[in-house]
Design an enzyme around this catalytic site. Sequence first.
Site, mmCIF file in Angstrom:
data_model
loop_
_atom_site.group_PDB
_atom_site.id
_atom_site.type_symbol
_atom_site.label_atom_id
_atom_site.label_comp_id
_atom_site.label_asym_id
_atom_site.label_seq_id
_atom_site.Cartn_x
_atom_site.Cartn_y
_atom_site.Cartn_z
ATOM 1 N N TYR A 142 0.833 -1.212 0.000
ATOM 2 C CA TYR A 142 0.000 0.000 0.000
ATOM 3 C C TYR A 142 0.866 1.261 0.000
ATOM 4 O O TYR A 142 1.901 1.317 0.670
ATOM 5 C CB TYR A 142 -0.941 0.022 1.211
ATOM 6 C CG TYR A 142 -2.130 -0.927 1.097
ATOM 7 C CD1 TYR A 142 -2.382 -1.641 -0.079
ATOM 8 C CD2 TYR A 142 -3.001 -1.112 2.166
ATOM 9 C CE1 TYR A 142 -3.466 -2.507 -0.174
ATOM 10 C CE2 TYR A 142 -4.088 -1.979 2.076
ATOM 11 C CZ TYR A 142 -4.311 -2.672 0.896
ATOM 12 O OH TYR A 142 -5.382 -3.522 0.801
ATOM 13 N N ASN B 122 -9.074 -12.406 -1.916
ATOM 14 C CA ASN B 122 -9.344 -12.580 -3.348
ATOM 15 C C ASN B 122 -9.137 -14.008 -3.839
ATOM 16 O O ASN B 122 -8.825 -14.228 -5.011
ATOM 17 C CB ASN B 122 -8.466 -11.621 -4.181
ATOM 18 C CG ASN B 122 -8.648 -10.180 -3.753
ATOM 19 O OD1 ASN B 122 -9.746 -9.653 -3.787
ATOM 20 N ND2 ASN B 122 -7.568 -9.537 -3.321
ATOM 21 N N TRP C 54 -13.688 -5.655 1.151
ATOM 22 C CA TRP C 54 -12.976 -4.450 0.695
ATOM 23 C C TRP C 54 -13.797 -3.644 -0.313
ATOM 24 O O TRP C 54 -14.705 -4.162 -0.948
ATOM 25 C CB TRP C 54 -11.591 -4.761 0.167
ATOM 26 C CG TRP C 54 -11.366 -5.690 -0.990
ATOM 27 C CD1 TRP C 54 -11.086 -7.025 -0.921
ATOM 28 C CD2 TRP C 54 -11.304 -5.350 -2.392
ATOM 29 N NE1 TRP C 54 -10.873 -7.525 -2.183
ATOM 30 C CE2 TRP C 54 -11.002 -6.533 -3.099
ATOM 31 C CE3 TRP C 54 -11.466 -4.173 -3.100
ATOM 32 C CZ2 TRP C 54 -10.853 -6.560 -4.490
ATOM 33 C CZ3 TRP C 54 -11.329 -4.190 -4.486
ATOM 34 C CH2 TRP C 54 -11.018 -5.381 -5.167
ATOM 35 N N GLY D 91 -14.992 1.954 -3.844
ATOM 36 C CA GLY D 91 -13.874 2.896 -3.974
ATOM 37 C C GLY D 91 -14.339 4.325 -4.196
ATOM 38 O O GLY D 91 -13.583 5.164 -4.688
ATOM 39 N N GLY D 92 -15.603 4.624 -3.846
ATOM 40 C CA GLY D 92 -16.156 5.971 -4.028
ATOM 41 C C GLY D 92 -17.015 6.086 -5.282
ATOM 42 O O GLY D 92 -17.726 7.073 -5.475
HETATM 43 P P1 NAP Z 1 -14.341 2.403 -0.141
HETATM 44 O O1 NAP Z 1 -15.010 2.783 1.146
HETATM 45 O O2 NAP Z 1 -15.131 1.618 -1.133
HETATM 46 O O3 NAP Z 1 -13.815 3.708 -0.888
HETATM 47 C C1 NAP Z 1 -13.172 4.729 -0.180
HETATM 48 C C2 NAP Z 1 -13.199 5.973 -1.038
HETATM 49 O O4 NAP Z 1 -14.552 6.439 -1.085
HETATM 50 C C3 NAP Z 1 -12.355 7.084 -0.447
HETATM 51 O O5 NAP Z 1 -11.709 7.774 -1.504
HETATM 52 C C4 NAP Z 1 -13.388 7.958 0.232
HETATM 53 O O6 NAP Z 1 -12.993 9.322 0.297
HETATM 54 C C5 NAP Z 1 -14.573 7.797 -0.690
HETATM 55 N N1 NAP Z 1 -15.827 8.072 0.031
HETATM 56 C C6 NAP Z 1 -16.252 7.546 1.193
HETATM 57 N N2 NAP Z 1 -17.445 8.080 1.553
HETATM 58 C C7 NAP Z 1 -17.765 8.953 0.581
HETATM 59 C C8 NAP Z 1 -18.888 9.817 0.373
HETATM 60 N N3 NAP Z 1 -19.903 9.865 1.254
HETATM 61 N N4 NAP Z 1 -18.900 10.589 -0.749
HETATM 62 C C9 NAP Z 1 -17.883 10.535 -1.643
HETATM 63 N N5 NAP Z 1 -16.788 9.744 -1.488
HETATM 64 C C10 NAP Z 1 -16.733 8.958 -0.390
HETATM 65 O O7 NAP Z 1 -13.046 1.602 0.295
HETATM 66 P P2 NAP Z 1 -11.587 1.370 -0.379
HETATM 67 O O8 NAP Z 1 -10.685 2.452 0.115
HETATM 68 O O9 NAP Z 1 -11.676 1.146 -1.846
HETATM 69 O O10 NAP Z 1 -11.218 0.006 0.319
HETATM 70 C C11 NAP Z 1 -11.295 -0.095 1.742
HETATM 71 C C12 NAP Z 1 -10.130 -0.870 2.268
HETATM 72 O O11 NAP Z 1 -10.183 -2.210 1.749
HETATM 73 C C13 NAP Z 1 -8.737 -0.369 1.863
HETATM 74 O O12 NAP Z 1 -8.283 0.688 2.685
HETATM 75 C C14 NAP Z 1 -7.912 -1.616 2.061
HETATM 76 O O13 NAP Z 1 -7.597 -1.753 3.435
HETATM 77 C C15 NAP Z 1 -8.871 -2.722 1.639
HETATM 78 N N6 NAP Z 1 -8.661 -3.188 0.243
HETATM 79 C C16 NAP Z 1 -8.272 -4.470 0.047
HETATM 80 C C17 NAP Z 1 -8.104 -4.956 -1.240
HETATM 81 C C18 NAP Z 1 -7.681 -6.378 -1.427
HETATM 82 O O14 NAP Z 1 -7.345 -6.767 -2.562
HETATM 83 N N7 NAP Z 1 -7.664 -7.172 -0.388
HETATM 84 C C19 NAP Z 1 -8.355 -4.136 -2.356
HETATM 85 C C20 NAP Z 1 -8.771 -2.816 -2.121
HETATM 86 C C21 NAP Z 1 -8.934 -2.363 -0.819
HETATM 87 P P3 NAP Z 1 -12.865 10.074 1.733
HETATM 88 O O15 NAP Z 1 -11.566 9.638 2.312
HETATM 89 O O16 NAP Z 1 -12.902 11.519 1.355
HETATM 90 O O17 NAP Z 1 -14.045 9.661 2.565
#
Ligand code: NAP
Length: 292
Positions: free
Chosen positions: A49, A154, A202, A207-208
């Site tokens: 990351y 995954n 995840w 991802g937004g």
């Molecule tokens: P997510 O919650 O789907 O997306 C987060 C994004 O959405 C951030 O940019 C956030 O911005 C935005 N967001 C949240 N609330 C919002 C709202 N109300 N309006 C507009 N935008 C909003 O999660 P993710 O970050 O993609 O994934 C979460 C976690 O899963 C990661 O941190 C990681 O630990 C894990 N992950 C694992 C894998 C894997 O292969 N195992 C892959 C991807 C991710 P703000 O910060 O401004 O809220």
Amino acid sequence: MTSNPLRLSPIVAGLWRIADWKLDVSQRVHWIERVLDLGVTSFDLADIYGDYRAEGLFGEALEAAPALRHRMQLITKCGIRLRSADRPYRINHYDTSAAYVRSQVERSLVQLRTERLDLVLIHRPDYLMDAAVLAETFRSLSAEGKVAHWGVSNHSARQFDLLNRHHPLVTNQLELSPLALHALDDGTLDQAQALDRRPMIWSPLAGGRLFSGQDERAVRLRGEMGAIARRMGTSVATLAYAWILRHPSRPHPITGSGRIEGIREALDALELRLDNEDWYAIWTASQGHPVP
Ligand code: NAP
């Protein structure tokens, strides 16, 4: 497996994006304290990351405030070799060899300033994985006290099964959101339920893209979720988390937000239970057709 069962908080805080948040060390400490105070005690990282920098950013905060480590569960991942400035691989690839998994686990311990990782996941299925050899690596790292529990991310149900025959896995970390439905059909969530291994989820908000996607599917879904959220007096984000939490495999959604309010929106979902009609209304809006 160690005798202590792993207890993750119902909502897990994800740190994939920590490098983008541009917080200095004291702001990172403050962010972690506030998240812990809300009852979110599990933190999800990976060696790769932030271009291999996220663990170190989190570890700097733990070094500045070492007492925080005792209040949390640290989760990290390894197995992906990603090209970067000091890793000039010819190509991105996967590596679950004993030497590589050991070297990355030991690197994570250093980066995170900790003596033990609560959970380590194999990030992606490595087609060249030798399950017996990898399980032996798990056993030796656990015997050395470096890793308490092991899991995968995954992995298909069969890939999970293969490794789980050689060493108990506590979770499969999967993608699931109203915009990513495949885990509902590919057998992974069924397996999690059958084996009672709670999955981690995840990108619960895609991802937004749930908020920003301009394609027909995202726009249609946003309309439906907006209407349901208004009726329930909640936000679309909270509704998305509640939609995930409704699944009987008892998933742990991982937040991705750097905003404390974003974490609160996930926690609010713990109080919200969707009925079957609302759950399927979201499924239907995502698919673009009703159930057969
Ligand atoms: P997510 O919650 O789907 O997306 C987060 C994004 O959405 C951030 O940019 C956030 O911005 C935005 N967001 C949240 N609330 C919002 C709202 N109300 N309006 C507009 N935008 C909003 O999660 P993710 O970050 O993609 O994934 C979460 C976690 O899963 C990661 O941190 C990681 O630990 C894990 N992950 C694992 C894998 C894997 O292969 N195992 C892959 C991807 C991710 P703000 O910060 O401004 O809220």
